[in-house]
Scaffold this motif. Structure first.
Motif, PDB file in Angstrom:
ATOM      1  N   ASP A 186      17.060  36.140 -27.541  1.00 45.44           N
ATOM      2  CA  ASP A 186      15.819  35.715 -26.826  1.00 45.44           C
ATOM      3  C   ASP A 186      14.728  36.288 -27.876  1.00 45.44           C
ATOM      4  O   ASP A 186      13.584  36.375 -27.026  1.00 45.44           O
ATOM      5  CB  ASP A 186      15.543  36.222 -25.507  1.00 45.44           C
ATOM      6  CG  ASP A 186      16.694  35.712 -24.706  1.00 45.44           C
ATOM      7  OD1 ASP A 186      17.209  34.473 -24.754  1.00 45.44           O
ATOM      8  OD2 ASP A 186      17.523  36.092 -23.716  1.00 45.44           O
ATOM      9  N   HIS A 187      14.797  36.711 -28.829  1.00 49.54           N
ATOM     10  CA  HIS A 187      13.660  37.193 -29.872  1.00 49.54           C
ATOM     11  C   HIS A 187      13.600  36.442 -31.135  1.00 49.54           C
ATOM     12  O   HIS A 187      14.958  36.093 -31.811  1.00 49.54           O
ATOM     13  CB  HIS A 187      13.879  38.778 -30.183  1.00 49.54           C
ATOM     14  CG  HIS A 187      13.432  39.556 -28.766  1.00 49.54           C
ATOM     15  ND1 HIS A 187      14.361  39.639 -27.800  1.00 49.54           N
ATOM     16  CD2 HIS A 187      12.413  40.131 -28.474  1.00 49.54           C
ATOM     17  CE1 HIS A 187      13.769  40.167 -26.831  1.00 49.54           C
ATOM     18  NE2 HIS A 187      12.772  40.821 -26.988  1.00 49.54           N
ATOM     19  N   PRO A 202       9.292  38.407 -28.496  1.00 52.70           N
ATOM     20  CA  PRO A 202      10.207  37.686 -27.202  1.00 52.70           C
ATOM     21  C   PRO A 202       9.793  36.114 -27.187  1.00 52.70           C
ATOM     22  O   PRO A 202       8.544  35.954 -27.309  1.00 52.70           O
ATOM     23  CB  PRO A 202       9.909  38.458 -26.102  1.00 52.70           C
ATOM     24  CG  PRO A 202       8.411  39.200 -26.090  1.00 52.70           C
ATOM     25  CD  PRO A 202       8.485  39.492 -27.621  1.00 52.70           C
ATOM     26  N   ILE A 203      10.896  35.391 -26.997  1.00 52.16           N
ATOM     27  CA  ILE A 203      10.476  34.032 -27.147  1.00 52.16           C
ATOM     28  C   ILE A 203      10.867  33.620 -25.712  1.00 52.16           C
ATOM     29  O   ILE A 203      12.000  33.146 -25.395  1.00 52.16           O
ATOM     30  CB  ILE A 203      11.570  33.120 -28.232  1.00 52.16           C
ATOM     31  CG1 ILE A 203      11.323  33.767 -29.466  1.00 52.16           C
ATOM     32  CG2 ILE A 203      11.178  31.798 -28.164  1.00 52.16           C
ATOM     33  CD1 ILE A 203      10.137  33.467 -30.064  1.00 52.16           C
ATOM     34  N   HIS A 204       9.619  33.488 -24.991  1.00 54.92           N
ATOM     35  CA  HIS A 204       9.633  33.116 -23.486  1.00 54.92           C
ATOM     36  C   HIS A 204       9.031  31.680 -23.386  1.00 54.92           C
ATOM     37  O   HIS A 204       7.961  31.469 -23.430  1.00 54.92           O
ATOM     38  CB  HIS A 204       8.629  34.072 -22.711  1.00 54.92           C
ATOM     39  CG  HIS A 204       9.341  35.284 -22.429  1.00 54.92           C
ATOM     40  ND1 HIS A 204      10.482  35.356 -21.972  1.00 54.92           N
ATOM     41  CD2 HIS A 204       8.795  36.358 -22.836  1.00 54.92           C
ATOM     42  CE1 HIS A 204      10.762  36.830 -22.177  1.00 54.92           C
ATOM     43  NE2 HIS A 204       9.481  37.466 -22.497  1.00 54.92           N
ATOM     44  N   LEU A 205      10.045  30.664 -23.784  1.00 55.67           N
ATOM     45  CA  LEU A 205       9.438  29.391 -23.982  1.00 55.67           C
ATOM     46  C   LEU A 205       9.450  28.568 -22.490  1.00 55.67           C
ATOM     47  O   LEU A 205      10.422  27.714 -22.391  1.00 55.67           O
ATOM     48  CB  LEU A 205      10.142  28.345 -24.805  1.00 55.67           C
ATOM     49  CG  LEU A 205       9.969  29.093 -26.523  1.00 55.67           C
ATOM     50  CD1 LEU A 205      10.831  28.105 -27.162  1.00 55.67           C
ATOM     51  CD2 LEU A 205       8.613  28.734 -26.659  1.00 55.67           C
ATOM     52  N   ASP A 206       8.757  29.375 -21.600  1.00 57.19           N
ATOM     53  CA  ASP A 206       8.980  28.709 -19.991  1.00 57.19           C
ATOM     54  C   ASP A 206       8.839  27.531 -19.916  1.00 57.19           C
ATOM     55  O   ASP A 206       7.763  26.923 -20.313  1.00 57.19           O
ATOM     56  CB  ASP A 206       8.078  29.646 -19.117  1.00 57.19           C
ATOM     57  CG  ASP A 206       8.361  31.030 -19.107  1.00 57.19           C
ATOM     58  OD1 ASP A 206       9.404  31.498 -19.303  1.00 57.19           O
ATOM     59  OD2 ASP A 206       7.122  31.832 -18.783  1.00 57.19           O
ATOM     60  N   ARG A 209      12.314  24.006 -24.546  1.00 57.62           N
ATOM     61  CA  ARG A 209      13.831  24.203 -25.267  1.00 57.62           C
ATOM     62  C   ARG A 209      13.492  23.894 -26.482  1.00 57.62           C
ATOM     63  O   ARG A 209      12.650  23.090 -26.911  1.00 57.62           O
ATOM     64  CB  ARG A 209      14.900  23.310 -24.523  1.00 57.62           C
ATOM     65  CG  ARG A 209      15.059  23.284 -23.310  1.00 57.62           C
ATOM     66  CD  ARG A 209      15.578  24.731 -22.503  1.00 57.62           C
ATOM     67  NE  ARG A 209      16.886  24.916 -23.391  1.00 57.62           N
ATOM     68  CZ  ARG A 209      17.914  24.971 -22.848  1.00 57.62           C
ATOM     69  NH1 ARG A 209      18.266  24.219 -21.770  1.00 57.62           N
ATOM     70  NH2 ARG A 209      18.959  25.300 -23.375  1.00 57.62           N
ATOM     71  N   ASN A 293       0.392  34.079 -25.369  1.00 59.45           N
ATOM     72  CA  ASN A 293       0.946  32.972 -24.483  1.00 59.45           C
ATOM     73  C   ASN A 293       0.193  31.636 -24.559  1.00 59.45           C
ATOM     74  O   ASN A 293       0.236  30.829 -24.013  1.00 59.45           O
ATOM     75  CB  ASN A 293       0.875  33.486 -23.077  1.00 59.45           C
ATOM     76  CG  ASN A 293       2.079  33.165 -22.451  1.00 59.45           C
ATOM     77  OD1 ASN A 293       2.846  32.556 -22.966  1.00 59.45           O
ATOM     78  ND2 ASN A 293       2.289  33.682 -21.176  1.00 59.45           N
ATOM     79  N   GLU A 381      20.137  27.891 -28.441  1.00 55.46           N
ATOM     80  CA  GLU A 381      19.943  29.329 -27.441  1.00 55.46           C
ATOM     81  C   GLU A 381      19.740  30.337 -28.609  1.00 55.46           C
ATOM     82  O   GLU A 381      20.372  30.386 -29.696  1.00 55.46           O
ATOM     83  CB  GLU A 381      20.963  29.812 -26.699  1.00 55.46           C
ATOM     84  CG  GLU A 381      21.316  28.743 -25.746  1.00 55.46           C
ATOM     85  CD  GLU A 381      20.540  28.498 -24.525  1.00 55.46           C
ATOM     86  OE1 GLU A 381      19.686  29.528 -24.413  1.00 55.46           O
ATOM     87  OE2 GLU A 381      20.670  27.562 -23.669  1.00 55.46           O
TER      88      GLU A 381
END
Ligand code: GLA
Length: 389
Positions: A186-187, A202-206, A209, A293, A381
């Motif tokens: 996740d990074h 951190p890769i938070h691709l809320d 994908r 963000n 992922e």
């Protein structure tokens, strides 16, 4: 039965039973932005994937190195000797294994016994997702654990790169080996290739994908124009240095580069160097955007990266351009670009979760219509680095 158990069975079939048989895994990688900057002292922003290369290994009492890959079954067991390692075309994929063992020996990690070694890759071969760097870092991990060496991830990535540069003969930078050896779930790793300073973002691709599109146009760094691009950048830098001392293209802002372009003699090299400078600055801005963000800006910078690789660096080609330009037209796409060395290989797109199916269908259809054969797509992922299983 799980995969590792299955592979152990094949190992015993091919190599015989007995001794301590260990299992390992090293990931593949995808670079989100920062392409062809790593040999120009710039920044890169890659991440490790959950697909990669499995390895089953056992130490031998003699100095034989016996390798078998389930991806190249027809090649059978390829045999060499750790006391006499040289690049041999007929040794095929095992040259990467031999290269890493050779590099370890050169760098003070004495590998004096042989190995039985089985590999199984889940990265599509020649796709540009670094199946070779994955194999190199896997080999490093196997050796480190079997011989009890004290080698950290940064050292392993240097050894992998050294093997590739000096043994295999590809002048690659350190990005692929670093991304794999230092992978973190996740990074992505924001690496300054001039200093090897890095931080994880951190890769938070809320709601989004990462979708990889494989053009299925096979490419190999050995026969691509990779080394030529690298030397074009080196010539441009040498020209600049006749006017002003500059350590690397990555050390320049776009404004500074602009004032120095007149020093570069060949107009083609101006474009090559302009890409290296701009791509580095874009990568810095992209990581900042992600931290803020601001996914919209991140995606647009990915698109800009592709344009620069297409027009200034000229490493895309009809397959990647068709795929990426089709991706830009789809709903829910934040950004899309080629990834890796180029000249075929893969694209990376960031796509809204609910649009992924339509994206794959539409881009796949357009690609097949224009190119004449199908592309493959993988929703990936971000995974961890190499490990013993
Ligand atoms: C290949 C090389 C890397 C890097 C990329 C382009 O993957 O192995 O070192 O130069 O191409 O960014």
């Amino acid at each position: 039965m799980n995969m590792v158990e299955d592979l152990k069975k094949v190992f015993i079939e091919k190599m015989g039973d007995g001794g301590e048989i260990l299992a390992f895994f090293a990931p593949g990688r995808v670079n989100l932005i920062g392409e062809h900057t790593d040999y120009n002292g710039g920044h890169v922003f890659p991440c490790a994937l959950t697909i990669g290369t499995y390895g089953i290994a056992r130490k031998r009492a003699d100095s034989k190195l016996r390798c078998y890959s389930t991806n190249f079954e027809s090649l059978g067991v390829i045999e060499s000797d750790v006391k006499d390692l040289a690049y041999k075309k007929e040794d095929d994929w095992t040259n990467y294994v031999k290269g890493v063992i050779w590099a370890c020996q050169q760098k003070g990690f004495p590998v004096d016994c042989g190995l039985d070694f089985l590999c199984c890759g889940t990265i599509p071969n020649k796709s540009g997702l670094s199946s070779s760097a994955s194999l190199e870092i896997l080999t490093c991990k196997v050796i480190t654990d079997i011989f009890n060496f004290d080698m950290d991830g940064v050292e392993a990535s240097k050894i992998g790169q050294y093997a590739e540069n000096e043994f295999v003969g590809v002048n690659c930078g350190i990005m692929d080996q670093f991304a794999i050896a230092m992978g973190k779930a996740d990074h992505a790793a924001f690496l300054d290739t001039a200093t090897l300073e890095y931080k994880y973002a951190p890769i938070h691709l809320d709601g989004y994908r990462i979708v990889i599109g494989n053009t299925n146009k096979a490419r190999k760094l050995e026969d691509s124009k990779y080394n030529e691009r690298r030397s074009q950048c080196e010539t441009a830098l040498a020209d600049i240095n006749k006017i002003e001392p500059v350590s690397s293209l990555g050390a320049l802002t776009e404004a500074q580069f602009d004032e120095l372009t007149y020093a570069i003699k060949d107009p083609v090299n101006i474009r090559r160097a302009r890409h290296a400078v701009a791509e580095n600055q874009r990568t810095i801005r992209a990581v900042q955007a992600l931290e803020d963000n601001d996914l919209l800006t991140f995606g647009r910078l990915m698109n800009a990266s592709h344009v620069s690789l297409r027009d200034d660096y000229e490493v895309t080609g009809i397959e990647l351009d068709t795929m990426v330009e089709a991706a830009w037209q789809q709903d829910g796409v934040l950004g899309a670009r080629m990834t890796g060395a180029g000249f075929g290989g893969c694209s990376v797109s960031i796509v809204k979760e609910e649009s992924v199916d339509a994206f794959i269908e539409n881009v796949g259809r357009i690609y097949k219509e224009r190119i004449g054969y199908a592309a493959d797509f993988y929703v990936v992922e971000i995974g961890d680095g190499p490990r013993q299983l």
